[in-house]
Design an enzyme around this catalytic site. Sequence first.
Site, PDB file in Angstrom:
ATOM      1  CE  LYS A 129      -0.038  -4.008  -5.598  1.00 53.82           C
ATOM      2  NZ  LYS A 129      -0.629  -4.944  -6.509  1.00 53.82           N
ATOM      3  CG  ASP A 159      -2.946  -2.988  -2.009  1.00 52.59           C
ATOM      4  OD1 ASP A 159      -3.586  -1.882  -1.585  1.00 52.59           O
ATOM      5  OD2 ASP A 159      -2.835  -2.987  -3.274  1.00 52.59           O
TER       6      ASP A 159
END
Length: 229
Positions: A56, A184
Site C-alpha cells: 500500500k 494497519d
Amino acid sequence: MISTKMFALLFAAACGVSPVNGFVSSSTSRLGTIQKSHLHATTAESESLSLFSPCKINLFLRIIRKRPDGFHDLASLFQAVGFGDTLTLSLNNHGDADEFTCNMEGVPTDSSNLVLRALQLMREKTGKTNVHFNADLFKRCPAQAGLGGGSANAATAMWGANELMGRPATLEQLIEWSGALGSDITFFLSRGTAYCTGRGEIMTPIDPPLPSGAKLSIVKPNLGLSTPK
C-alpha cells in the site's frame, strides 16, 4: 479549517475519475476476491493457495499526536497497489507445527514473523488448535519502506488460513481480530482504498482517487526505517 477526513474526500473528488472498486492495477473489488483468483486446488487433502499480498501507499499522511501507549494517532488515505508478495499456503497434514520459508535474506522465519503470528492467532480465535500450515513467502516488497508489506502478509495469512480451515470466521471477525497483530493489518482486509485513523486500524472505505490500472513509480533509497523506531 477543513477536517482531515473532508480533505480525503475532496482529494478523491478532485482527481475527476469515475468511482471504481478495488486496487490500483486490479479490477477486482476485495482482497478475498483477488486471492480466490489465485487459488490452486488439487484434492481436498493437498489443497494449496497461492495468494497475492499487495503493498500500500499513503496518498497523504498526517501524524496527529503521540499516544500514552506509545503509538501515534494518524489520519491517512491508504491505497493498495498492484505490487506485492506471494504467499503459498497449504495444510501441514504430517506435522504438529507450522513450517515457514522465505526467499528474502534477513526476513525472520521464527515465531516473530507476522505470517506465523497470524496463523497462531487464527488457531486461538477459531479453536482449531490442531491445524498447522506450510507457508512459503516470496517477497518482492522491500522491508522498512512504509509499504505495509509485513502487515499485508499477515492479513493474507489470516485470509488463507480461514479458507483452508473451512471458513470458520466471517470477514468481519477477521477484521476485528487483525488489530491484535498490528495497526494497519485491518486495511489489507478492506476493498483497497480507505481513510484510516486511530493507529491506522479504524477504516472508512472510500472510492479510489485513481483509476484502476493507473501507473505509479515507487522509489526506496538504500536505507530503511523500522516502524517501532
